[in-house]
Design an enzyme around this catalytic site. Sequence first.
Site, short mmCIF file in Angstrom:
data_model
loop_
_atom_site.label_atom_id
_atom_site.label_comp_id
_atom_site.label_asym_id
_atom_site.label_seq_id
_atom_site.Cartn_x
_atom_site.Cartn_y
_atom_site.Cartn_z
N ASP A 169 -20.64 14.67 -58.59
CA ASP A 169 -21.20 13.33 -58.74
C ASP A 169 -20.47 12.43 -57.75
O ASP A 169 -19.23 12.45 -57.69
CB ASP A 169 -21.01 12.81 -60.16
CG ASP A 169 -21.78 11.53 -60.40
OD1 ASP A 169 -22.84 11.58 -61.04
OD2 ASP A 169 -21.31 10.47 -59.94
N ALA A 229 -35.48 16.06 -62.67
CA ALA A 229 -35.06 14.75 -62.17
C ALA A 229 -36.18 14.11 -61.35
O ALA A 229 -36.98 13.34 -61.88
CB ALA A 229 -33.79 14.88 -61.35
N ARG A 230 -36.26 14.43 -60.07
CA ARG A 230 -37.25 13.86 -59.18
C ARG A 230 -37.77 14.93 -58.24
O ARG A 230 -37.01 15.74 -57.70
CB ARG A 230 -36.65 12.72 -58.34
CG ARG A 230 -36.26 11.48 -59.15
CD ARG A 230 -37.48 10.73 -59.68
NE ARG A 230 -37.10 9.49 -60.35
CZ ARG A 230 -36.87 9.38 -61.64
NH1 ARG A 230 -36.93 10.47 -62.42
NH2 ARG A 230 -36.56 8.22 -62.18
N ASP A 254 -39.92 20.61 -63.52
CA ASP A 254 -40.76 19.66 -64.25
C ASP A 254 -41.32 18.59 -63.32
O ASP A 254 -42.22 17.85 -63.70
CB ASP A 254 -39.93 19.00 -65.35
CG ASP A 254 -40.75 18.09 -66.25
OD1 ASP A 254 -41.80 18.56 -66.75
OD2 ASP A 254 -40.36 16.93 -66.46
N GLU A 259 -47.56 15.64 -56.94
CA GLU A 259 -47.99 15.86 -58.33
C GLU A 259 -49.44 15.44 -58.51
O GLU A 259 -49.82 14.34 -58.08
CB GLU A 259 -47.08 15.07 -59.27
CG GLU A 259 -45.64 15.57 -59.24
CD GLU A 259 -44.73 14.87 -60.26
OE1 GLU A 259 -45.20 13.94 -60.96
OE2 GLU A 259 -43.55 15.26 -60.36
N HIS A 277 -44.31 17.34 -65.64
CA HIS A 277 -43.54 16.09 -65.73
C HIS A 277 -43.42 15.64 -67.19
O HIS A 277 -43.81 14.53 -67.55
CB HIS A 277 -44.20 15.00 -64.88
CG HIS A 277 -43.22 13.99 -64.36
ND1 HIS A 277 -43.29 13.47 -63.10
CD2 HIS A 277 -42.13 13.41 -64.94
CE1 HIS A 277 -42.30 12.60 -62.92
NE2 HIS A 277 -41.58 12.55 -64.02
N GLY A 279 -40.48 15.50 -68.98
CA GLY A 279 -39.11 15.19 -69.36
C GLY A 279 -39.00 14.11 -70.42
O GLY A 279 -38.16 14.20 -71.32
N ALA A 280 -39.85 13.08 -70.34
CA ALA A 280 -39.79 11.98 -71.31
C ALA A 280 -40.89 12.06 -72.36
O ALA A 280 -41.05 11.13 -73.15
CB ALA A 280 -39.88 10.65 -70.57
#
Length: 525
Positions: A169, A229-230, A254, A259, A277, A279-280
Site C-alpha cells: 500500500d 476493485a476496478r 468482478d 463492461e 460487477h 461487489g456491492a
Amino acid sequence: MKVLIADTILPVCSEVLKRAGIEADHRPGITGSDLLAAVADVEGIVVRSDTRITEEVMRRAPRLRVVGRAGAGVDNIDVAAATKRGIVVMNAPGENTISAAEHTLSLMLALARQIPLADRSMKAGRWDRGRILGVELSGKTLGVLGLGKVGREVAARARAFGMEVIGFDPVLSEEVAARLGVALVPIETVYERSDFITLHLPLTDGTRHLIGRDALARCRKGLRILNVARGGIIDEAALCEALRDGHVAGAALDVFENEPPTDSPLLSFDSVILTPHLGASTQEAQEKVAVRIAEQIAAYLKDNLVTNAVNMEGIDPRLLPALQPYRDLCERLGKLLSSLARGPVGEVALEYSGSVQDYPMRPLTASFLKGFLQSKLSDPVNVVNAQILAREAGIRVLEVRAAEPQDFTALITATLRGRDGERSAAGALFGKREPRLVRLDEFHLDALPKGDMLIVSNDDRPGMVGRIGSAIGAASVNIAYLSLGRDRSGGRAIAVFNLDSSVPDDLLREIAAIGGVLWAERVTL
C-alpha cells in the site's frame, strides 16, 4: 420540500425522507425529457450510477440544493457545474465495504476449489470427481494490493482461513499494517511470494494495466488472481496469455476493462470465474446506502448540516476568494510530493508562515491531503474525508504556524517523513494568485507547479542540462519552462521542466540512464 429518487433504490430511502417531512418522488429509470420535467420543482435528487445529473439537468432545476449519490463514486454527476451553482454533491462511501470483501472471499474459495466448473459438470450429467482437484487456502500466501477499507477486511478474513497475508500500500504505515496482521512489503515481493493476489486499488494512470505482462512474469507459477476493485487494473490480454501458457492457474474477476465483456476471450476459460460487477450487490449494502443518503439529504435540507459532501466544507464565504489560491497551491504540493514519495509515509507536516496564517489552516491541510492521497487510495478522497483517511492510513498530520518567512509574504512548506527518509516542498503565491514551487528538498527554485513536468536530479557539472534538454527535444517534446537549482557548485543540482506534453516511458528511461543523472521523475499536476 421534494426529492426526486431517479434510480432503482430500495423503498427505505423514500421512507426515511418521508419521516423527515420531505416528499419523495421515486421514478426509477427516468430519462430524457421526463427527467428534465421532473426536476423543475425539486430541492434534492438521489441517484445511483444510471442517471446522469448534467449541467442541463441542473439548469432545469432552479430550486435544486443537493444531489446525493447512493454509493461512493460521483462520476455520473457534473460536480464542477454543481459547485458553480451552489449545489451540494453528497455520496455515501464505505457502506459496501463488507459486501465487497465477502464477495472477494467467495470468489477466492470458488477459485481454489473450482466450484463453478464442478457445478457445470454436474448439471451436464457428469461425475468428474477425479478430474476436478482444488487447493487449500490454509498455508498459502495472499498478496493484497491496496489496504484500504475493503483490502483490510479481506486480509482479516484470509487470516482466519490460515493464510499468510502480505501486502503493498503506497501510504499505509508499517505500524498500522502490523496491527492488521499484514506484512508490508514492496510490490515486487508481493508478485514473487504470493499464491493468490487480490486487488483493492483505485484505477489511475499509475495503476492502469498494473498487472500486465511484466508483473505476471514476476509472479510464481500457479498464481491465482482476483479483482473486485476496478476494471483496467489488469491487462486482460496479458492475463489471457498467462492463462493459456499455464503460468497463471486461475482468475476471478468482478470488474472488467469493458463492461459487459461480451467478446472477451476470458469467457472461454474454465479456470476463470466471472461475475457481473456484484461487489456491492447485497441487500444489506443497498439498504445501508439508501438509508445513509436519505438521512444526509434530510439533514441538509432541514438543518443545513453537511455530511460526506465532495464539493463543500465549512468555510466563511467571505474568505473563499482569498483562500482559494492557497487551497489550490496546497493541493498541487500534495500531488507533487505524492508522485515523488517513496515507501510508506508516517508523518505529514504542514508549516504555514507569513500572511497565510490569517486564514484557517484546516481547509488548507485538507487540500494538501486530498492532493497527496487521491491517487493512492481506493476510497474516494475529498477535502471532507482527507483527514480521516490519512488517520486511518496511520499518517500523523502536523500543522505548524511558523515565523515570518524571509523572502516571501506567505510561505507553505510540506514535509513527508517515513521509513525511506524525508521529502519536502515549499510553495508561495506570486501576485496573490499564481502558484510557485520555491523549494524542493534542499534546492531553491522558481518553478511552475502545473501541467506535465519532468524533475531531474543530477551531479552539478557542465553540459548536464544540455544533454537532458537534447534528449527531450529528440523525443519531440517541447519545453515550456525550466527552473534550476543546486546545493553548491560541483555538488548536486535539480532541474524542473514544464513540458507541452507528457514524458513517454522510453524518454524517462533514457534520461535516467544519462551519466550523472541521479533520478528522474515525471509529474502531472
